[in-house]
Design an enzyme around this catalytic site. Structure first.
Site, short mmCIF file in Angstrom:
data_model
loop_
_atom_site.label_atom_id
_atom_site.label_comp_id
_atom_site.label_asym_id
_atom_site.label_seq_id
_atom_site.Cartn_x
_atom_site.Cartn_y
_atom_site.Cartn_z
N LEU A 143 0.83 -1.21 0.00
CA LEU A 143 0.00 0.00 0.00
C LEU A 143 0.86 1.26 0.00
O LEU A 143 0.68 2.15 -0.82
CB LEU A 143 -0.92 0.00 1.22
CG LEU A 143 -1.76 1.25 1.44
CD1 LEU A 143 -2.78 1.43 0.32
CD2 LEU A 143 -2.46 1.20 2.81
N THR A 144 1.82 1.35 0.92
CA THR A 144 2.62 2.56 1.10
C THR A 144 3.45 2.87 -0.14
O THR A 144 4.01 1.97 -0.77
CB THR A 144 3.55 2.39 2.31
OG1 THR A 144 2.76 2.14 3.46
CG2 THR A 144 4.40 3.61 2.54
N GLU A 145 3.55 4.18 -0.47
CA GLU A 145 4.31 4.61 -1.63
C GLU A 145 5.42 5.57 -1.20
O GLU A 145 5.37 6.14 -0.09
CB GLU A 145 3.39 5.25 -2.66
CG GLU A 145 2.35 4.27 -3.17
CD GLU A 145 1.64 4.74 -4.43
OE1 GLU A 145 1.80 5.93 -4.79
OE2 GLU A 145 0.94 3.91 -5.05
N PHE A 248 -7.83 -0.03 4.56
CA PHE A 248 -7.93 0.46 5.92
C PHE A 248 -8.43 -0.62 6.88
O PHE A 248 -8.02 -0.66 8.04
CB PHE A 248 -8.85 1.68 5.98
CG PHE A 248 -8.20 2.96 5.54
CD1 PHE A 248 -6.87 2.99 5.12
CD2 PHE A 248 -8.92 4.14 5.51
CE1 PHE A 248 -6.27 4.16 4.70
CE2 PHE A 248 -8.32 5.34 5.10
CZ PHE A 248 -7.00 5.34 4.69
N CYS A 250 -7.74 -3.72 6.75
CA CYS A 250 -6.59 -4.57 7.04
C CYS A 250 -5.61 -3.85 7.98
O CYS A 250 -5.06 -4.48 8.91
CB CYS A 250 -5.88 -4.97 5.75
SG CYS A 250 -6.93 -5.81 4.54
N GLN A 291 16.43 5.41 45.64
CA GLN A 291 15.10 5.98 45.45
C GLN A 291 14.86 6.38 43.99
O GLN A 291 13.76 6.15 43.46
CB GLN A 291 14.90 7.18 46.37
CG GLN A 291 14.79 6.82 47.84
CD GLN A 291 14.53 8.03 48.72
OE1 GLN A 291 14.39 9.15 48.22
NE2 GLN A 291 14.46 7.82 50.02
N GLU A 375 1.88 1.62 10.15
CA GLU A 375 0.45 1.47 10.48
C GLU A 375 -0.12 2.72 11.14
O GLU A 375 -1.01 2.66 11.98
CB GLU A 375 0.18 0.25 11.39
CG GLU A 375 0.98 -1.00 11.10
CD GLU A 375 0.81 -1.54 9.69
OE1 GLU A 375 0.24 -0.85 8.83
OE2 GLU A 375 1.28 -2.64 9.42
N GLY A 376 0.39 3.88 10.74
CA GLY A 376 -0.11 5.15 11.25
C GLY A 376 0.84 5.77 12.24
O GLY A 376 1.13 5.20 13.29
N PHE A 395 -7.73 16.83 8.96
CA PHE A 395 -6.82 16.46 7.88
C PHE A 395 -7.64 16.11 6.66
O PHE A 395 -8.82 15.77 6.75
CB PHE A 395 -5.88 15.31 8.27
CG PHE A 395 -6.59 14.08 8.76
CD1 PHE A 395 -6.80 12.99 7.95
CD2 PHE A 395 -7.05 14.01 10.09
CE1 PHE A 395 -7.45 11.86 8.42
CE2 PHE A 395 -7.68 12.87 10.56
CZ PHE A 395 -7.88 11.79 9.73
#
Length: 396
Positions: A143-145, A248, A250, A291, A375-376, A395
């Site tokens: 998917l990603t370009e 989306f 998936c 501590q 994934e975002g 957006f």
């Protein structure tokens, strides 16, 4: 595989567990313990070397298939049909060993197999799902370009009809498993909107090139994919998906696994820091007695447990069929962010030794930077949550 008792496995968890065991069913605990034992025996001993050598251990694919975790949340076609929480716990245990192998399971099961299961024809399901579930085949999700990781609706990869065939042209980037996959679920713009296509990776015009200069997820495979006149038969299209709803859906499956998986990396870092703090002495006392150290450990333990409770809640919503995408974004944004904070804090307790491979913390920290991005990104999930809360979309 050596036999490890449930008591021994539970003893490996951080001391502060908030008595969470009762949140899980016997079947879910069985999945968790089975995957934990596999990860500890087959992945942990080689994780540092494979990270250093950029080595993808292909022989583990079939073993994961026999373990039953590939597409384990899917029904039929050789898939285990496990519940969402069982799948989440499996992701947690795999990522406690190394993010690369939870990533593999996500790409194979939550992306490639889910695309076929949700949107494929019966013939496509029969052709691919049994082999993918068994680890006899590997799938990827393209998917990603290069110019639009967070903006898939602007994709430049196109598919056009040519008689009864489809012809694909374009480029994809950061495609997990691209060069070792047998089939790719490729998303492309068409005159009908975005469509998904199943592309055998031996198709003429399909080229996957490994990205080799990574400083993160080095035991995993990510690629540049070139589609140059890839000619596909008409039945290569996924018939059930038109528009971005297909990819989306998936991505949401993969994001759900991340909500759980990163807690495994966080747990491994917390454990390493606690164990080291009990052993190392400074100023006549162990680090664990100081501590400031206890303050750091307390903060890490609290965030780990909050993340686990959030993951369990999201898992139950998913099983009830009421989980909304914005709720997945809450889990992904929070748990990745806190896992990274835990890794960084754990490194400070380890001191200079924390930047060496004597401890897994820097490896987990580096891997989590990739998980934070794919994934975002944080920014995308923040905007999804912001829209859900305010009712305004900020957006395009």
């Amino acid at each position: 595989m050596s036999t490890t008792s449930a008591a021994q496995l539970r003893a490996e968890a951080p001391a502060l567990d908030l008595d969470c065991e009762h949140l899980f069913t016997g079947e879910e605990i069985a999945w968790r313990d089975k995957v934990r034992a596999f990860a500890q025996e087959r992945i942990v001993p080689v994780a540092d070397a494979d990270f250093e050598d950029r080595h993808f251990r292909r022989e583990l694919v079939g073993e994961l298939g026999r373990l039953g975790v590939l597409g384990m949340h899917l029904e039929g076609y050789g898939c285990a049909g496990a519940g969402a929480v069982s799948y989440g716990l499996a992701c947690l245990e795999l990522e406690a060993a190394d993010s690369a192998w939870r990533t593999f399971v996500s790409v194979q099961g939550s992306l490639a197999m889910s695309a076929i299961s949700m949107w494929g024809s019966e013939e496509q399901k029969q052709r691919w799902l049994p082999d993918l579930a068994a680890g006899r085949a590997v799938g990827c999700f393209a998917l990603t370009e290069p110019d639009g990781g967070s903006d898939p609706k602007s994709m430049r990869t196109v598919a056009r009809r040519d008689g009864g065939d489809w012809v694909l042209d374009g480029a994809k980037r950061w495609i997990g498993l691209g060069s070792v996959a047998d089939v790719a679920a490729v998303w492309a713009a068409t005159d009908e909107g975005v469509r998904g296509f199943l592309v055998s990776t031996d198709t003429h015009g399909f080229t996957a090139t490994d990205i080799t200069n990574k400083l993160s997820l080095r035991a995993s495979v990510q690629c540049d994919v070139l589609l140059d006149g890839c000619r596909l038969p008409g039945d290569a299209v996924l018939p059930g998906a038109t528009g971005l709803r297909g990819p989306f859906s998936c991505l949401n499956e993969a994001r759900y696994g991340i909500v759980w998986g990163v807690l495994g990396a966080a747990r491994a870092c917390l454990r390493a820091a606690v164990e080291r703090s009990r052993e190392r002495r400074v100023f006549g006392r162990t680090l664990a007695e100081l501590q400031l150290t206890q303050g750091k450990v307390a903060d890490m333990a609290v965030e780990y447990q909050k993340g686990l409770l959030l993951a369990a809640h999201i898992g139950r919503l998913k099983e009830a069929g009421t989980l909304a995408p914005a709720q997945i974004s809450v889990g992904k944004l929070n748990n990745v962010r806190e896992a990274l904070a835990i890794a960084r804090t754990a490194r400070t307790i380890l001191g200079a030794d924390g930047v060496t491979s004597d401890f897994p913390v820097m490896r987990h920290m580096a891997n989590l930077e990739s998980v934070r991005t794919y994934e975002g990104t944080d920014e995308i999930h923040a905007l999804v949550i912001g829209q859900a809360v305010t009712g305004y979309r900020a957006f395009a």
